[in-house]
Design an enzyme around this catalytic site. Structure first.
Site, short mmCIF file in Angstrom:
data_model
loop_
_atom_site.label_atom_id
_atom_site.label_comp_id
_atom_site.label_asym_id
_atom_site.label_seq_id
_atom_site.Cartn_x
_atom_site.Cartn_y
_atom_site.Cartn_z
N ASP A 258 53.17 26.00 38.14
CA ASP A 258 53.01 25.22 39.39
C ASP A 258 54.09 25.13 40.21
OD1 ASP A 258 51.75 24.12 41.98
OD2 ASP A 258 50.80 22.40 40.55
N HIS B 221 54.11 23.87 43.23
CA HIS B 221 53.60 22.82 43.92
C HIS B 221 54.01 22.77 45.40
CE1 HIS B 221 52.64 18.38 43.63
NE2 HIS B 221 51.67 18.92 42.82
N GLU C 71 51.10 28.96 40.87
CA GLU C 71 50.48 28.45 41.63
C GLU C 71 51.19 27.79 43.10
OE1 GLU C 71 47.79 24.21 41.83
OE2 GLU C 71 48.10 25.37 39.80
N GLU D 57 44.24 24.09 46.62
CA GLU D 57 44.12 22.66 46.50
C GLU D 57 43.99 22.02 47.84
OE1 GLU D 57 47.49 20.20 44.84
OE2 GLU D 57 47.59 22.48 43.84
N HIS E 91 40.77 23.16 40.78
CA HIS E 91 41.59 22.06 40.87
C HIS E 91 41.10 20.70 40.40
CE1 HIS E 91 44.45 19.16 43.01
NE2 HIS E 91 45.33 20.18 42.25
#
Length: 385
Positions: free
Chosen positions: A186, A188, A212, A238, A288
């Protein structure tokens, strides 16, 4: 299946449940009830406030009419979409599916056409926000039966730098893989475009499950460029809240795996539609869910019914669960417990889990005020968390 009498909504309650969750309870005038989860990490108070309008509109409404309620809640207030309003709608929608399924004595997935699978592969988190001690954490997850994990790629990164900064990322991935685990990484949204391309490229030979949010979803053109640059699957979603938010990513070919959050993106109703859109573009779904038990139970209803759901995130032992963990507020924790790296599809009515209502009411007296940290770069400027 018996005929279902009118289920008139009599009460809509919300509960701030630590560590950072918002539970929703909908009750009919005849005492039938359902639970959902409207958690929006760090903004629970705002979502809680959004329920005032939901109460005004839907007390007295027939709870059987889930789609009618969804359309009114989404379209009827003129302003629509966004994290707060959609999270409130998400928890409400989940609770309605739970209520209706309980009233009929069947799982929610049965009402959506039946299940396409018996279980779904699950992955857990390792490493924390600033990833560390990966090898030991990976071995612990392996011992729990998981075959896949996700971890943050990096802490904060400057806008530009040299590939030497990526050496530690590669070492952490290899440490987890050495434990026999598949790894999703991720970014993020912490990595900006000048470095995201480099990092995605150097990671490509490692054979990751996905990367991700290599860029924030507000940069669809940059995400499309990265998707074209590497063969590693690109995952995101997400921070997208409706099928309309996802549409440009499908059209640009910028995503291989979507990650709608069933507590942010319109609940079971909307996420089933998002999954169907993704299927038309041959895109996989990995919902998610770093949240609570009701959010996970809702995800499993989608996993039961949507053929392109590939893997499910769960928050068991995640670093955010300080003081309270995933299974603490359910009386039947086995429903949400992985077996050999897979979560079973719940067989119980509604969402398939039973909430310990007395415990929820007790902890909600104190509630929570969870906030994510604020990070800064070495030069003192704001850094994405």
């Amino acid at each position: 299946m018996m005929a279902l009498p009118e289920l008139k909504i009599g009460r809509i309650e919300t509960f701030l449940v630590p560590p950072r969750w918002l539970f929703v309870r909908v009750e009919t005038v005849d005492g039938a009830h359902g639970w959902g989860e409207a958690s929006l990490e760090g903004h629970a108070e705002a979502v809680n406030g959004a329920f005032e309008a939901i109460r005004d509109r839907f007390i007295g409404h027939d709870a059987r009419r889930i789609e009618d309620i969804w359309q009114i809640a989404y379209r009827g207030g003129f302003y629509r979409g966004g994290a707060v309003l959609m999270s409130a709608l998400s928890g409400f929608d989940q609770a309605l599916w739970d209520l209706k399924g309980r009233a009929l004595g069947v799982p929610a997935w049965e009402l959506m056409g039946g299940r396409v699978r018996d279980r779904i592969r699950a992955y857990a988190w390792i490493g924390g926000d600033r990833p560390h001690e990966i090898a030991d954490a990976a071995k612990a997850r392996k011992a729990q039966g998981f075959s896949a994990v996700k971890m943050n790629a990096t802490a904060d990164l400057d806008w530009i730098g040299t590939p030497r900064l990526f050496d530690e990322v590669i070492e952490r991935v290899q440490a987890a893989q050495a434990a026999g685990l598949d790894v999703g990484l991720d970014f993020h949204g912490r990595v900006h475009r000048p470095m995201a391309k480099q990092l995605a490229k150097v990671l490509e030979p490692l054979g990751l499950l996905f990367i991700e949010e290599p860029l924030l979803s507000e940069n669809p053109e940059g995400l499309a460029d990265i998707a074209a640059l590497v063969s590693t699957p690109i995952a995101l979603g997400e921070r997208l809240y409706s099928r309309w938010d996802f549409k440009p990513f499908f059209e640009r070919g910028a995503v291989d795996i979507i990650q709608p959050d069933l507590s942010h993106a319109g609940g079971i109703s909307e996420c089933r539609r998002i999954a169907a859109m993704a299927e038309a573009y041959d895109v996989a779904v990995a919902p998610h869910c770093p949240l609570g038990p009701l959010a996970l139970a809702a995800c499993l209803q989608l996993s039961a019914n949507a053929p392109n759901v590939a893997i499910q995130e769960m928050s068991l032992g995640i670093h955010y669960n300080v003081g309270h963990d995933l299974l603490e507020f359910v009386t039947d924790p086995e429903v949400l417990t992985p077996v050999d790296g897979y979560l079973p599809i719940p067989q119980g009515a509604g969402l398939g889990v039973t909430i310990d209502e007395a415990k929820v009411r007790e902890v909600a007296k104190e509630g929570h005020r969870w906030r994510n940290p604020i990070w800064r770069h070495k030069d003192g400027s704001f850094a994405e968390w």
